[in-house]
Each structure stands twice: as structure tokens, then as C-alpha cells.
Design an enzyme around this catalytic site. Sequence first.
Site: not given
Ligand code: CAA
Length: 248
Positions: A155, A159
Amino acid sequence: MDNNNRRIALVTGSTGGLGTAICQKLHDEGFRVAANFNNPDKAKKWYEAQQAAGYTFDMFQGNVSDYESVGMMVKEIEEKIGSVDVLVNNAGITRDRPFHKMSKEDWDAVIATNLTSVFNCCRHLIDGMRTRNYGRIINISSVNGQRGQFGQANYSAAKAGMHGFTKTLAVETARKGITVNTISPGYVATDMVMAVAEEVRNQIIEGIPVGRLGGTEEIAHLVSFLASEKAGFITGANYAINGGQHMY
Ligand code: CAA
């Protein structure tokens, strides 16, 4: 206003949260709105809800990630209602995953829908805009195209790619009365943002100085400003609208 005197605005991805607000605002500002959709079932319900709310849009099906499909849609718009003066490249999807879990399909789908779509729509409309010496192109990017976001390599790349495209097309069309600009919204209260897990979303909101998600109408307001005839000296610009989440 007489339909023949109204400027025509094509909004891609019209049935989404941002798309809806943009269609409504442009309609309120006097545009005849060509609302693009890809899913007929969703579009039918959306159209009926819009009509009930007092909005009449001209609906056009087209898959923005498919060059031929966009070409057919543009032909249909021109035959049915006329030439497009304003293009809002709003259609977009997410396939959020950490990069080590991201598939080739996740990458391709997001690049095609969010970035190649911009090429497809602009390419099919630019000759007409050049001939008529008028056009407003507004590309809806994202704060996450300006900075990294965990889970959004695809994404963010799409963008960010919009900015380079915007600046080049702006230079190439500046003498033809066409402006090309990018808007980079932050987190706005749409289904796309609400699909982010609540805990993650709340953490994100904590990082927004204004302390809340943006409203779709706030983004639409900026789109309508750039779509206006008076915005003719603004081109190649990127407008951040993110509640202070990212400043540069
Ligand atoms: N920074 C660093 N580490 C992070 C993190 C971050 N921001 N977020 C999660 N982590 C870490 C967690 O702590 C976890 O660590 P551990 O494994 O040590 O416990 C690990 O990453 C999680 O990893 P997973 O492999 O379990 O991740 P997942 O497969 O569950 O996926 C995700 C996670 C779905 C990407 C989730 O982090 C998420 O939804 N993030 C937000 C994404 C986002 O902001 N999207 C915007 C959508 S809206 C949009 O796009 C419109 C716009 O223009 C703004």
C-alpha cells in the site's frame, strides 16, 4: 442547474467511505458526478441509499485495475453524459500483512488497484482534457505513502508512487489547463480503517495530535477545492490532511 452546463466529475471507487463523501460534496458544488463502481450488487444498494438522501449520480461500472475495462467505461461516460472535466482517482484496497508474510498476490492486487488504476484512468482521459485545454486530476494517496506503516509495504509503495506520477503529469500538462494534485489523507473513519483491529487502531489514534480520526467530509472538502476552476494555479502539489500525524 441544467445538466448541459454542469462540469462532469468522475470519481473512482465511489461506493466506499471516501468515495461517497467526495461524490456528495462534488454534487453539492454543482458537478454532474459519474460514479464508478465495480461491484453491481453493492452499487445498486448504494445508489438507492444516495437517491433516498437526495443525491442523483450517473453510475458507471468499470474495473479500474484493467486498462480495457476503463477504456470501455470512459467511452460509455462520453456517449451518455459527456466529457470528463474532473477525475478523482479514489479507488483503493488494502491487503495488510508484515512483508515476510506478504504474497505476490497481495502485492499485485494493491499495486494494480491503487496505482496502475491511476495510469489507466488518466491515460484514457488525458487526450480529451488536452484537446479541451481543461482538466482537474486529484489522486487520493495516503499518509502511509509519505512514511512507513507496519503491514503496508504494498500500500505504501502504491501510494508513494502516486506522488512521482502526479508531479510528472503536472509538469507535462501545465500548459494545457490541466492541474494534477495529490491528497494524502491520514486515518479517516471509513470501513477500511475500521477493519484494522480495534487495539491497533486505538494505538494509531493515540498518535494523531488532533486526537481523533478524520471525517470523510473533511477530505471531500479539500477535493472540491482542488476540483474548482479557481484552483488553476495549484498543480503538482501534495496536500497532507492527517490531523498532524505526519508533518514534513
Ligand atoms: N511496529 C512494530 N512492531 C509491530 C507493529 C508496529 N507498528 N505492529 C505490530 N508489531 C509487532 C507486534 O508487536 C508483534 O510482535 P511479536 O511477534 O514480537 O509479538 C508482531 O509485530 C505482529 O506480527 P504478526 O506477524 O502477528 O502480524 P499480523 O500478521 O497479525 O499482522 C497487521 C499485523 C495486520 C499488519 C497489523 O499490525 C495491522 O493491522 N497494522 C495496521 C496496518 C494499518 O495501519 N493499516 C491501515 C489501513 S487503513 C488505510 O490504509 C487508509 C490509509 O490510507 C491510512
